[in-house]
Design an enzyme around this catalytic site. Structure first.
Site, PDB file in Angstrom:
ATOM      1  N   ASP A  43      70.388  10.173 -90.783  1.00 11.91           N
ATOM      2  CA  ASP A  43      69.171  10.490 -91.543  1.00 11.91           C
ATOM      3  C   ASP A  43      68.294  11.448 -90.749  1.00 11.91           C
ATOM      4  OD1 ASP A  43      67.801   9.628 -94.147  1.00 11.91           O
ATOM      5  OD2 ASP A  43      66.177   9.635 -92.684  1.00 11.91           O
TER       6      ASP A  43
HETATM    7  C1  LIG Z   1      64.756  20.239 -91.348  1.00 10.67           C
HETATM    8  C2  LIG Z   1      66.072  20.470 -92.045  1.00 10.67           C
HETATM    9  C3  LIG Z   1      66.674  19.492 -92.814  1.00 10.67           C
HETATM   10  N1  LIG Z   1      67.863  19.721 -93.444  1.00 10.67           N
HETATM   11  C4  LIG Z   1      68.523  18.687 -94.261  1.00 10.67           C
HETATM   12  C5  LIG Z   1      69.419  17.734 -93.457  1.00 10.67           C
HETATM   13  C6  LIG Z   1      69.598  16.582 -94.430  1.00 10.67           C
HETATM   14  O1  LIG Z   1      70.739  16.863 -95.247  1.00 10.67           O
HETATM   15  C7  LIG Z   1      68.334  16.634 -95.285  1.00 10.67           C
HETATM   16  C8  LIG Z   1      67.462  15.421 -95.058  1.00 10.67           C
HETATM   17  O2  LIG Z   1      67.819  14.397 -95.935  1.00 10.67           O
HETATM   18  P1  LIG Z   1      68.642  13.103 -95.531  1.00 10.67           P
HETATM   19  O3  LIG Z   1      68.119  11.984 -96.389  1.00 10.67           O
HETATM   20  O4  LIG Z   1      68.675  12.915 -94.048  1.00 10.67           O
HETATM   21  O5  LIG Z   1      70.135  13.459 -95.961  1.00 10.67           O
HETATM   22  P2  LIG Z   1      70.753  13.844 -97.363  1.00 10.67           P
HETATM   23  O6  LIG Z   1      70.077  13.110 -98.493  1.00 10.67           O
HETATM   24  O7  LIG Z   1      70.834  15.340 -97.464  1.00 10.67           O
HETATM   25  O8  LIG Z   1      72.254  13.335 -97.197  1.00 10.67           O
HETATM   26  P3  LIG Z   1      72.799  11.822 -97.033  1.00 10.67           P
HETATM   27  O9  LIG Z   1      73.708  11.599 -98.209  1.00 10.67           O
HETATM   28  O10 LIG Z   1      73.531  11.852 -95.712  1.00 10.67           O
HETATM   29  O11 LIG Z   1      71.633  10.861 -97.027  1.00 10.67           O
HETATM   30  O12 LIG Z   1      67.607  17.816 -94.886  1.00 10.67           O
HETATM   31  C9  LIG Z   1      68.509  20.959 -93.323  1.00 10.67           C
HETATM   32  O13 LIG Z   1      69.585  21.155 -93.912  1.00 10.67           O
HETATM   33  N2  LIG Z   1      67.924  21.936 -92.563  1.00 10.67           N
HETATM   34  C10 LIG Z   1      66.741  21.770 -91.907  1.00 10.67           C
HETATM   35  O14 LIG Z   1      66.272  22.707 -91.228  1.00 10.67           O
END
Ligand SMILES: Cc1cn([C@H]2C[C@H](O)[C@@H](COP(=O)(O)OP(=O)(O)OP(=O)(O)O)O2)c(=O)[nH]c1=O
Length: 190
Positions: free
Chosen positions: A71
């Site tokens: 996360d």
């Molecule tokens: C700050 C930042 C975040 N992010 C993304 C990473 C994560 O995918 C998302 C944060 O949400 P998360 O809830 O961590 O992940 P998610 O919903 O995309 O996937 P999961 O199914 O694993 O829960 O933001 C980027 O891609 N680039 C960036 O610079």
């Protein structure tokens, strides 16, 4: 080199990052409630969510494989920024981030029936000053909506980033160095 694992994630970025370091994995879909519990601190919150994703995946696969969950959140002045719910929420986030530094926290959990390990990586990211017009234009690209803090450092959001201190891959969603260590530790203990 690595054990085969399951990745409890719908994020294409996490998939690509795991592929980048040649970890063999399959995907498991999970649905985890991401609401914050009371006055939970940012580190407690992000760690709990990574664990909850791994636990949900492990239960779904009946513990046949170790499951990795992760996360990512953005933290500024103790405010937690998740994904923006709409344009107004996104603009509020960009105003909070403009012209200053913030922390990106990424937690990773690896879980099986008899073992669990996790790590937490904090990275400092600094933004130059943003103007209202470019904030609006950035929203219109569609990039911010599925990203914590409303930006993607790996995409067009990269133009706002003046400096980073820490792990680039952790900001994108999975810290490669720490994930490698987690998996190698795991293998040693198996
Ligand atoms: C700050 C930042 C975040 N992010 C993304 C990473 C994560 O995918 C998302 C944060 O949400 P998360 O809830 O961590 O992940 P998610 O919903 O995309 O996937 P999961 O199914 O694993 O829960 O933001 C980027 O891609 N680039 C960036 O610079």
């Amino acid at each position: 080199m690595y054990p085969e694992i399951a990745l409890a994630s719908a994020s294409p970025r996490r998939r690509e990052l795991l592929q980048q370091i040649a970890v063999p994995f399959r995907l498991v879909q999970v649905d985890v409630d991401e609401s914050r519990q009371g006055e939970e601190s940012p580190t407690a919150y992000v760690s709990r969510l990574a664990r909850a994703k791994a636990q949900a995946g492990a239960a779904k696969l009946q513990y046949q494989l170790p499951v990795l969950g992760a996360d990512t959140i953005v933290v500024v002045d103790q405010h937690i920024l998740g994904k923006p719910v709409d344009q107004a929420d996104f603009s509020r986030m960009m105003q909070l981030l403009s012209g200053r530094c913030h922390q990106v926290l990424t937690a990773v959990a690896l879980l099986s029936q008899h073992n669990s390990q996790q790590c937490l990586v904090s990275t400092e990211v600094c933004f130059r000053v943003l103007c209202a017009e470019e904030i609006t234009r950035y929203w219109q690209t569609g990039e911010p909506c599925d990203k914590a803090g409303g930006y993607g450092i790996q995409g067009q959001g990269g133009r706002f980033v003046s400096r980073i201190n820490g792990s680039y891959s952790a900001v994108v969603g999975l810290p490669l160095c720490e994930t490698d260590l987690l998996l190698r530790n795991w293998q040693e203990q198996a």
